[in-house]
Design an enzyme around this catalytic site. Structure first.
Site, PDB file in Angstrom:
ATOM      1  N   SER A  47      -3.263 -10.290  51.287  1.00  0.00           N
ATOM      2  CA  SER A  47      -3.920  -9.431  50.269  1.00  0.00           C
ATOM      3  C   SER A  47      -5.294  -9.992  49.763  1.00  0.00           C
ATOM      4  O   SER A  47      -6.201  -9.266  49.353  1.00  0.00           O
ATOM      5  CB  SER A  47      -2.978  -9.310  49.027  1.00  0.00           C
ATOM      6  OG  SER A  47      -2.639 -10.398  48.344  1.00  0.00           O
ATOM      7  N   ASP A  66      -2.547 -11.470  36.694  1.00  0.00           N
ATOM      8  CA  ASP A  66      -2.884 -11.596  38.091  1.00  0.00           C
ATOM      9  C   ASP A  66      -3.951 -12.482  38.079  1.00  0.00           C
ATOM     10  O   ASP A  66      -5.026 -12.315  38.283  1.00  0.00           O
ATOM     11  CB  ASP A  66      -3.150 -10.340  38.688  1.00  0.00           C
ATOM     12  CG  ASP A  66      -3.371 -10.501  40.308  1.00  0.00           C
ATOM     13  OD1 ASP A  66      -3.603 -11.728  40.734  1.00  0.00           O
ATOM     14  OD2 ASP A  66      -3.394  -9.460  41.139  1.00  0.00           O
ATOM     15  N   HIS A  71      -5.451 -12.569  42.575  1.00  0.00           N
ATOM     16  CA  HIS A  71      -6.692 -11.476  43.186  1.00  0.00           C
ATOM     17  C   HIS A  71      -8.038 -11.415  42.348  1.00  0.00           C
ATOM     18  O   HIS A  71      -8.055 -12.249  41.331  1.00  0.00           O
ATOM     19  CB  HIS A  71      -6.026 -10.230  43.387  1.00  0.00           C
ATOM     20  CG  HIS A  71      -4.742 -10.140  44.273  1.00  0.00           C
ATOM     21  ND1 HIS A  71      -3.601 -10.180  43.897  1.00  0.00           N
ATOM     22  CD2 HIS A  71      -4.734 -10.399  45.656  1.00  0.00           C
ATOM     23  CE1 HIS A  71      -2.813 -10.380  44.890  1.00  0.00           C
ATOM     24  NE2 HIS A  71      -3.459 -10.239  45.858  1.00  0.00           N
TER      25      HIS A  71
END
Ligand SMILES: *[C@@H]1O[C@H](CO)[C@@H](O)[C@H](O)[C@H]1NC(C)=O
Ligand SMILES: *[C@@H]1O[C@H](CO)[C@@H](O)[C@H](O)[C@H]1NC(C)=O
Ligand SMILES: *[C@@H]1O[C@H](CO)[C@@H](O)[C@H](O)[C@H]1NC(C)=O
Ligand SMILES: *[C@@H]1O[C@H](CO)[C@@H](O)[C@H](O)[C@H]1NC(C)=O
Ligand SMILES: *[C@@H]1O[C@H](CO)[C@@H](O)[C@H](O)[C@H]1NC(C)=O
Length: 277
Positions: free
Chosen positions: A6, A252, A255
């Site tokens: 990702s 998060d 990311h």
């Protein structure tokens, strides 16, 4: 084509954002089929693609929509099933890191998923990583014509999970950070597994096909402020206000926001591409 996890998808999204604004809306499109996401720019007959393969080799985490497998099992010598989708592109940009990080050892399947095997051995993370990159480098040497395709490997994208790593005792993961780590004389350790960095740097040097190793790790380690934090997407949706109010659970810190840091990674990539000719 970006291939990997990702974080490489994050970089693909950055690349799509960087190029899309100059293309009129009727002349571009985005499609997703299985593991492959494709951004098409019609007038240039060009695509910018992302292929989901978080370990590069075959694994039980290859379903692009089912992302919550905790018991991760890989087949370190099996790559062709994915690799068949990576041929005949102009630029291949690989990565693999984050999916290795939630256990200290790696589960190696005895046999194959196709035959229904479920038993596995556990070996330590760097040994498994080395085996996977050996498989990957053999695939590149066998399948890539360097006159046709230029190959890149992104070094690891760091996490910012523990605010004590940058001496902020009031921090909650990366959630309260609004500036980079500015003190460059502070020894920087945010938990990146540098053993994997050394392995990837070495493999990309010893392969026959030229592979450019893009070293983004250290400069990204300074960017504790640049993660999506509570402004992230979970299962396709923005966090709810009550989730945003609980960064210890929901922030998060893996990311990155866009526009943001991955744009810089793409500028490195771009300058490498244009400087070759
Ligand atoms: C577009 O690209 C494909 C694949 O490289 C090629 O076969 C085709 O001839 C190209 N078309 C144009 C109009 O350039
Ligand atoms: C790549 O191109 C060069 C120059 O045209 C040629 O000498 C070389 O054999 C080619 N390499 C491959 C792997 O086709
Ligand atoms: C930067 O970090 C070093 C080493 O941890 C420390 O000695 C120094 O006081 C810090 N400088 C500032 C301006 O915080
Ligand atoms: C670096 O790669 C070479 C060739 O694949 C290998 O023989 C050597 O053991 C590797 N060194 C490390 C530190 O991984
Ligand atoms: C990667 O880049 C950092 C600076 O951003 C540098 O300190 C480090 O030595 C580089 N590592 C390699 C293997 O090139």
């Amino acid at each position: 084509m970006f291939v990997g996890d990702s974080l490489n998808r994050n970089q693909w999204e950055s690349m799509v954002c960087l190029v899309q604004s100059v293309v009129p809306s009727a002349r571009k499109s985005l499609s997703k089929t299985g593991s492959l996401s494709i951004f098409t720019i019609q007038d240039y007959n060009a695509t910018v693609e992302f292929y989901w393969a978080p370990f590069l080799v075959e694994s039980n985490s290859d379903d692009p929509n089912m992302h919550s497998i905790l018991n991760r099992i890989i087949m370190p010598e099996s790559i062709d099933k994915h690799g068949n989708n990576w041929k005949n592109v102009d630029y291949l940009i690989f990565n693999t890191y984050i999916w290795w990080m939630n256990t200290f050892s790696m589960k190696i399947l005895r046999g194959s998923f196709d035959e229904g095997a479920t038993e596995y051995d556990e070996i330590d993370r760097p040994t498994a990583y080395k085996r996977v990159l050996a498989t990957w480098s053999q695939w590149v040497d066998k399948n890539i014509d360097p006159n046709r395709t230029q190959v890149f490997f992104m070094s690891m994208s760091p996490l910012h999970i523990k605010s004590l790593d940058w001496e902020n005792s009031d921090g909650i993961k990366c959630a309260k950070e609004t500036s980079p780590i500015l003190n460059t004389s502070m020894p920087l350790n945010v938990g990146t597994d540098k053993r994997l960095f050394v392995i990837a740097a070495n493999v990309t040097r010893s392969i026959n096909v030229p592979v450019y190793f893009l070293n983004i790790t250290t400069l990204s380690e300074y960017r504790k402020d640049a993660h999506t934090s509570v402004h992230t997407i979970r299962q396709g949706k923005m966090l709810m206000p009550e989730q945003q109010a609980d960064p210890a659970t929901y922030a998060d810190c893996i990311h990155w926001c866009l526009p943001g840091l991955p744009d810089t990674w793409n500028e490195f990539l771009y300058s490498r591409i244009i400087s070759r000719s």
